[in-house]
Design an enzyme around this catalytic site. Structure first.
Site, PDB file in Angstrom:
ATOM      1  N   VAL A 130     -17.935  11.803   2.303  1.00  0.00           N
ATOM      2  CA  VAL A 130     -19.086  11.687   1.400  1.00  0.00           C
ATOM      3  C   VAL A 130     -20.304  11.161   2.171  1.00  0.00           C
ATOM      4  O   VAL A 130     -21.420  11.663   2.026  1.00  0.00           O
ATOM      5  CB  VAL A 130     -18.755  10.714   0.239  1.00  0.00           C
ATOM      6  CG1 VAL A 130     -19.976  10.498  -0.649  1.00  0.00           C
ATOM      7  CG2 VAL A 130     -17.579  11.212  -0.587  1.00  0.00           C
ATOM      8  N   LYS A 176     -16.349   3.134  -2.180  1.00  0.00           N
ATOM      9  CA  LYS A 176     -17.653   2.882  -1.556  1.00  0.00           C
ATOM     10  C   LYS A 176     -18.787   3.196  -2.527  1.00  0.00           C
ATOM     11  O   LYS A 176     -18.711   4.152  -3.291  1.00  0.00           O
ATOM     12  CB  LYS A 176     -17.776   3.757  -0.308  1.00  0.00           C
ATOM     13  CG  LYS A 176     -16.727   3.423   0.746  1.00  0.00           C
ATOM     14  CD  LYS A 176     -16.580   4.523   1.769  1.00  0.00           C
ATOM     15  CE  LYS A 176     -15.397   4.236   2.692  1.00  0.00           C
ATOM     16  NZ  LYS A 176     -15.004   5.404   3.488  1.00  0.00           N
ATOM     17  N   LYS A 230       0.821  -1.222   0.000  1.00  0.00           N
ATOM     18  CA  LYS A 230       0.000   0.000   0.000  1.00  0.00           C
ATOM     19  C   LYS A 230       0.849   1.264   0.000  1.00  0.00           C
ATOM     20  O   LYS A 230       1.852   1.347   0.718  1.00  0.00           O
ATOM     21  CB  LYS A 230      -0.894   0.028   1.260  1.00  0.00           C
ATOM     22  CG  LYS A 230      -1.944  -1.059   1.300  1.00  0.00           C
ATOM     23  CD  LYS A 230      -2.695  -1.064   2.633  1.00  0.00           C
ATOM     24  CE  LYS A 230      -3.909  -0.182   2.625  1.00  0.00           C
ATOM     25  NZ  LYS A 230      -4.768  -0.397   3.841  1.00  0.00           N
ATOM     26  N   ARG A 286     -24.657   6.060  -3.711  1.00  0.00           N
ATOM     27  CA  ARG A 286     -23.917   7.067  -4.492  1.00  0.00           C
ATOM     28  C   ARG A 286     -24.325   6.927  -5.955  1.00  0.00           C
ATOM     29  O   ARG A 286     -24.039   5.894  -6.583  1.00  0.00           O
ATOM     30  CB  ARG A 286     -22.414   6.853  -4.373  1.00  0.00           C
ATOM     31  CG  ARG A 286     -21.895   7.021  -2.973  1.00  0.00           C
ATOM     32  CD  ARG A 286     -20.373   6.976  -2.975  1.00  0.00           C
ATOM     33  NE  ARG A 286     -19.843   7.017  -1.630  1.00  0.00           N
ATOM     34  CZ  ARG A 286     -18.579   7.283  -1.338  1.00  0.00           C
ATOM     35  NH1 ARG A 286     -17.706   7.524  -2.308  1.00  0.00           N
ATOM     36  NH2 ARG A 286     -18.162   7.307  -0.088  1.00  0.00           N
ATOM     37  N   ARG A 316     -11.175  14.869   7.473  1.00  0.00           N
ATOM     38  CA  ARG A 316     -12.069  15.791   6.748  1.00  0.00           C
ATOM     39  C   ARG A 316     -13.500  15.302   6.845  1.00  0.00           C
ATOM     40  O   ARG A 316     -13.746  14.228   7.385  1.00  0.00           O
ATOM     41  CB  ARG A 316     -11.652  15.800   5.264  1.00  0.00           C
ATOM     42  CG  ARG A 316     -11.642  14.370   4.719  1.00  0.00           C
ATOM     43  CD  ARG A 316     -11.441  14.278   3.253  1.00  0.00           C
ATOM     44  NE  ARG A 316     -11.101  12.940   2.830  1.00  0.00           N
ATOM     45  CZ  ARG A 316     -11.956  11.938   2.630  1.00  0.00           C
ATOM     46  NH1 ARG A 316     -13.242  12.116   2.853  1.00  0.00           N
ATOM     47  NH2 ARG A 316     -11.542  10.756   2.234  1.00  0.00           N
TER      48      ARG A 316
HETATM   49  P1  ADP Z   1      -7.781   4.370   0.463  1.00  0.00           P
HETATM   50  O1  ADP Z   1      -7.201   5.449   1.309  1.00  0.00           O
HETATM   51  O2  ADP Z   1      -7.161   4.262  -0.899  1.00  0.00           O
HETATM   52  O3  ADP Z   1      -9.287   4.380   0.450  1.00  0.00           O
HETATM   53  P2  ADP Z   1      -7.768   2.292   2.537  1.00  0.00           P
HETATM   54  O4  ADP Z   1      -6.563   1.909   3.299  1.00  0.00           O
HETATM   55  O5  ADP Z   1      -8.789   3.138   3.235  1.00  0.00           O
HETATM   56  O6  ADP Z   1      -7.317   3.016   1.172  1.00  0.00           O
HETATM   57  O7  ADP Z   1      -8.487   0.987   1.984  1.00  0.00           O
HETATM   58  C1  ADP Z   1      -9.540   1.041   1.047  1.00  0.00           C
HETATM   59  C2  ADP Z   1     -10.185  -0.306   0.932  1.00  0.00           C
HETATM   60  O8  ADP Z   1      -9.227  -1.291   0.516  1.00  0.00           O
HETATM   61  C3  ADP Z   1     -10.748  -0.856   2.239  1.00  0.00           C
HETATM   62  O9  ADP Z   1     -12.045  -0.365   2.517  1.00  0.00           O
HETATM   63  C4  ADP Z   1     -10.755  -2.348   1.932  1.00  0.00           C
HETATM   64  O10 ADP Z   1     -11.834  -2.677   1.080  1.00  0.00           O
HETATM   65  C5  ADP Z   1      -9.472  -2.543   1.149  1.00  0.00           C
HETATM   66  N1  ADP Z   1      -8.329  -2.875   2.031  1.00  0.00           N
HETATM   67  C6  ADP Z   1      -7.437  -2.020   2.575  1.00  0.00           C
HETATM   68  N2  ADP Z   1      -6.534  -2.661   3.340  1.00  0.00           N
HETATM   69  C7  ADP Z   1      -6.860  -3.979   3.300  1.00  0.00           C
HETATM   70  C8  ADP Z   1      -6.319  -5.182   3.876  1.00  0.00           C
HETATM   71  N3  ADP Z   1      -5.235  -5.147   4.648  1.00  0.00           N
HETATM   72  N4  ADP Z   1      -6.929  -6.351   3.598  1.00  0.00           N
HETATM   73  C9  ADP Z   1      -8.028  -6.411   2.795  1.00  0.00           C
HETATM   74  N5  ADP Z   1      -8.568  -5.321   2.222  1.00  0.00           N
HETATM   75  C10 ADP Z   1      -8.011  -4.114   2.458  1.00  0.00           C
END
Ligand code: ADP
Length: 461
Positions: free
Chosen positions: A299, A240, A161, A342, A296
């Site tokens: 949505v 979402k 990530k 949405r 912040r």
């Molecule tokens: P962003 O900031 O790009 O939205 P997030 O870290 O909030 O990234 O993660 C977005 C989505 O990705 C999560 O809601 C989930 O669906 C998936 N996700 C993130 N981390 C994991 C993980 N460790 N295992 C499985 N799914 C994940």
């Protein structure tokens, strides 16, 4: 120090700009809209007391153009800037510049944005404060060798990530050591292209968890309250699509622990505004893990407003003025169910490609418990330059089943002609037994995609 805001510049567009303008009007605050040359006939421009064109259609020339936005605020005599979501909303440099110009930034202090904005840093702070995080790397992964070692320890599959990622971008799965290197470099390249730096870290890929988030309300006096949770597991490509509040299928004792951890997380960074702590919940082990904080307004904030009767945007403005929260935790009660669909201008038959163009006819539903946060109208031309979300359909009812029925009826009544939309897609999800059970997870759409491909068989020719 208390600064009563008299005039606010809204550094955003679309439905969130309209939402903020409405809150300001109710509070007696004058509003200044900004717009790009592509947005001259937008609703937010129409509704604001004043408006200033800040640049060309591309976001970098207008909605991300800090100097033009700040000049617009100073020249129109504003005393505050609300950044909305997206664009500059989580940019600590912008928040600092706003303050330097002697204006109020309607958001948290820049130090809190810095600490929570970088996901890898946020993880470290959570670990220090004993808030559970997804098993993963201790910090940034500098090399393939480093990454392989960590992945071996935590076990495949892993998720690589981007530290500064958002919107589901800059994330790649490695299922074994054989495809780790590929995933690592692809994630780094995507991070660099989208967020300007290529820092990545590793988390274990959880097996189809639920995405549960806690809404936070905090002030500059150290008061941090929660406004319960939202279930945002219904996602397509990590974005979402439908959100609901409260979460139907989570035990109350686990919810309570999540609220306590979310508050602890915010106190750790001296958080002083509206924000959201996001968790993933493993339904098998019944464990939850922090993934990130959004510093912040979000949505999906209206569903929380519907069940708590708290106006989150107005509270955000009040705490930015330096006022103490007038609410106490025990004053915040939840009641009933709320859902949000949405509505995007996109073509579900062309892999959800954006479908900009002129809305030739718009009819929106109404009645008890229906709320529409939108920015479109009949004869409005959707420009091709921005996000494809054009409207949020929000419903509230005493029980979840009534909420589902109300949403179905509202989707039936909603008519948008001239552009393709995902209204029908939502309608089909609202009839799916797994969705109705409430036991869906982030993997729902992958299975549903097969069902929707076969939808021709439901249509008589
Ligand atoms: P962003 O900031 O790009 O939205 P997030 O870290 O909030 O990234 O993660 C977005 C989505 O990705 C999560 O809601 C989930 O669906 C998936 N996700 C993130 N981390 C994991 C993980 N460790 N295992 C499985 N799914 C994940």
């Amino acid at each position: 120090m208390i600064i009563m805001i008299k005039k606010m510049l809204i550094a955003n567009r679309g439905e969130i700009a309209v939402r903020i303008i409405r809150a300001c009007k109710e509070m007696g605050i004058k509003t200044v809209a900004i717009y790009s040359t592509a947005d001259a006939s937008s609703l937010h421009v129409e509704l604001a007391d004043q408006s200033v064109c800040v640049g060309g259609p591309k976001a970098k020339d207008s909605y991300l153009n800090m100097s033009n936005i700040l000049s617009a605020a100073c020249l129109t005599g504003c005393d505050a800037i609300h950044p909305g979501f997206g664009f500059l909303s989580e940019n600590s440099k912008f928040a600092r510049l706003v303050n330097k110009c002697g204006l109020v930034f309607v958001g948290p202090n820049p130090e809190a944005i810095d600490m929570m904005g970088n996901k890898n840093e946020a993880r470290k702070i959570m670990i220090e404060n004993k808030v559970p995080v997804v098993p993963g790397s201790k910090g940034i992964i500098e090399s393939v060798a480093d990454g392989l070692k960590v992945s071996e320890e935590i076990g495949y599959p892993v998720l690589i990530k981007a530290s500064n990622g958002g919107g589901g971008k800059g994330m790649r799965v490695a299922t074994s050591k054989d495809n780790f290197e590929d995933a690592f470099y692809t994630a780094k390249a995507e991070a660099k292209a989208n967020f300007g730096d290529d820092e990545v870290y590793i988390e274990k890929l959880l097996n189809n968890p639920k995405h549960i988030e806690v809404q936070i309300l905090a002030d500059k006096f150290g008061n941090v309250l929660h406004l319960f949770e939202r279930d945002c597991s219904l996602q397509r490509r990590k974005q979402k699509l439908i959100e609901e509040a409260p979460c139907f299928s989570l035990r109350n004792d686990i919810k309570e622990q999540m609220y306590a951890d979310a508050i602890k997380a915010c106190k750790a960074v001296k958080y002083d505004s509206v924000g959201t702590i996001e968790f993933l919940y493993d339904t098998t082990t019944k464990k939850y893990y922090f993934i990130e904080m959004n510093t912040r307004i979000q949505v999906e904030h209206p569903i929380t407003e519907m069940i708590t009767n708290v106006d989150i945007v107005k509270n955000q403005i009040r705490v930015a003025e330096g006022l103490e929260l007038s609410l106490k935790q025990e004053d915040i009660k939840q009641n009933g169910y709320a859902m949000e669909c949405r509505i995007n201008a996109e073509d579900i038959d062309k892999d959800f490609a954006p479908s900009p163009g002129k809305i030739t006819f718009l009819h929106t539903p109404g009645g008890k418990g229906i709320r529409i946060d939108g920015s479109v109208y009949t004869n409005y031309e959707i420009p091709p330059f921005y996000d494809s979300m054009i409207l949020k359909l929000i419903v509230f009812a005493p029980t979840r089943l009534e909420c589902i029925r109300k949403m179905r009826a509202a989707l039936e009544e909603l008519i948008i002609e001239g552009v393709k939309t995902n209204i029908e897609y939502h309608y089909m999800i609202l009839h799916n037994p797994v969705f109705i059970s409430g036991n869906y997870n982030i993997g729902f759409i992958e299975n549903f995609a097969k069902e929707i491909q076969d939808r021709d068989k439901y249509i008589s020719k």
